[in-house]
Design a protein around this motif. Structure first.
Motif, PDB file in Angstrom:
ATOM      1  N   GLY A 109       0.818  -1.211   0.000  1.00  0.00           N
ATOM      2  CA  GLY A 109       0.000   0.000   0.000  1.00  0.00           C
ATOM      3  C   GLY A 109       0.845   1.251   0.000  1.00  0.00           C
ATOM      4  N   THR A 110       0.178   2.393   0.097  1.00  0.00           N
ATOM      5  CA  THR A 110       0.845   3.695   0.133  1.00  0.00           C
ATOM      6  C   THR A 110       0.964   4.153   1.582  1.00  0.00           C
ATOM      7  N   TYR A 111       2.188   4.436   2.012  1.00  0.00           N
ATOM      8  CA  TYR A 111       2.470   4.846   3.386  1.00  0.00           C
ATOM      9  C   TYR A 111       2.798   6.342   3.418  1.00  0.00           C
ATOM     10  N   ARG A 112       2.167   7.040   4.348  1.00  0.00           N
ATOM     11  CA  ARG A 112       2.341   8.489   4.446  1.00  0.00           C
ATOM     12  C   ARG A 112       2.773   8.889   5.854  1.00  0.00           C
ATOM     13  N   CYS A 113       3.756   9.764   5.902  1.00  0.00           N
ATOM     14  CA  CYS A 113       4.223  10.322   7.169  1.00  0.00           C
ATOM     15  C   CYS A 113       3.782  11.788   7.226  1.00  0.00           C
ATOM     16  N   GLU A 114       3.148  12.174   8.348  1.00  0.00           N
ATOM     17  CA  GLU A 114       2.661  13.543   8.521  1.00  0.00           C
ATOM     18  C   GLU A 114       3.240  14.099   9.813  1.00  0.00           C
ATOM     19  N   VAL A 115       3.972  15.204   9.704  1.00  0.00           N
ATOM     20  CA  VAL A 115       4.627  15.829  10.854  1.00  0.00           C
ATOM     21  C   VAL A 115       3.950  17.171  11.137  1.00  0.00           C
ATOM     22  N   SER A 116       3.635  17.417  12.412  1.00  0.00           N
ATOM     23  CA  SER A 116       2.990  18.677  12.816  1.00  0.00           C
ATOM     24  C   SER A 116       3.791  19.319  13.934  1.00  0.00           C
TER      25      SER A 116
END
Length: 283
Positions: A109-116
């Protein structure tokens, strides 16, 4: 007019402040293995720089479903959520990496990293990349259809069947180490789909026995089954990485056709079947 100018000035100041805050958070390298073998583990790395900002959270998603987050001010800071095909190893995971174990075909699948970032910037940045899990064949390929004897001008009719794999194995026939490319000599069969998406491939070979094909009294016929994942470009930044640890998985079946004399003077060809395996990647 003065009020209008004042409002414009305040708008510009606010916009510049947001831009300054956004520059504090910079996304670096996102490392997601393009290909892994079923049963292996995978390490996903999300590199970033906060500069003057403070980290609020790092979240990981698979196909837009969150499965792991790291929030420094939470107790505990690590938490994960159950998603099919995703098993997080908390002991090896932190704010910049996530360790997955026991990969299955559902792990693809598609893996996404989100940093805030924390206030005052509330900056946010993300990157994503695709990972495909490969199932290598445990056996095969298999040659069937050979007869014990052939006369000159007879047709050799063979079938080659791969072992179960994902993605499907690509089959090629070779006669005396020369790949058969003539479509009139190849018979294409539809792929057979099994449980869990595993696939079996089959390819037929049909050719007439001719004198010039014999080298040292025999014709070498091989069927080669290969799993070629190739390069899956599913990154928004168009970044394609070559994966050195996943080599081509190749197996081959060999058939020797030997010449023998006939009591009536006509040439007779005796077929002796041999199976050999050549594997260039560990299973």
């Amino acid at each position: 007019m003065k009020m209008r100018l004042l409002g414009l000035d305040l708008f510009l100041i606010a916009a510049l402040s947001l831009l300054e805050g956004a520059r504090c958070l910079k996304m670096g390298r996102l490392s997601v293995p393009p290909y892994k073998i079923r049963g292996e583990g995978a390490e996903l790395v999300c590199d970033y720089e906060l500069e003057d900002d403070a980290l609020y959270s790092v979240k990981w998603y698979k196909d837009d479903e969150e499965f792991f987050r790291f929030v420094p001010k939470s107790d505990p800071p690590k938490s994960s959520y159950k998603i099919e095909g995703v098993k997080v190893d908390h002991t090896l995971s932190d704010d910049k990496r996530v360790a997955l174990r026991s990969l299955t075909l559902q792990s693809s699948g598609t893996y996404r990293c989100e940093v805030s970032a924390e206030a005052p910037s509330f900056a946010s940045a993300q990157k994503e990349a695709h990972m495909e899990v490969v199932y290598l064949p445990k056996d095969g390929p298999h040659i069937t259809g050979e007869k014990r004897q052939y006369h000159r001008g007879d047709e050799i009719s063979l079938n080659c069947t791969s072992g179960k794999s994902y993605p499907a194995s690509v089959l090629h026939w070779y006669i005396n180490d020369h790949q058969v490319r003539d479509r009139d000599e190849l018979v294409q069969y539809p792929e057979l789909v099994h449980h869990y998406g595993l696939v079996t491939s089959a390819l037929g070979l049909r050719f007439k026995v001719e004198d010039h094909q014999f080298q040292g009294g025999s014709i070498r016929v091989r069927c080669v089954a290969s799993v070629f994942p190739g390069f899956w470009v599913r990154d928004k930044e168009r970044v394609v990485e070559r994966v050195d640890q996943l080599k081509d998985h190749v197996r081959e079946a060999l058939l020797l056709v030997r010449a023998a004399s006939s009591c009536h003077g006509a040439s007779l060809f005796v077929v002796s079947a041999m199976l050999s395996l050549a594997v260039s990647a560990g299973t």
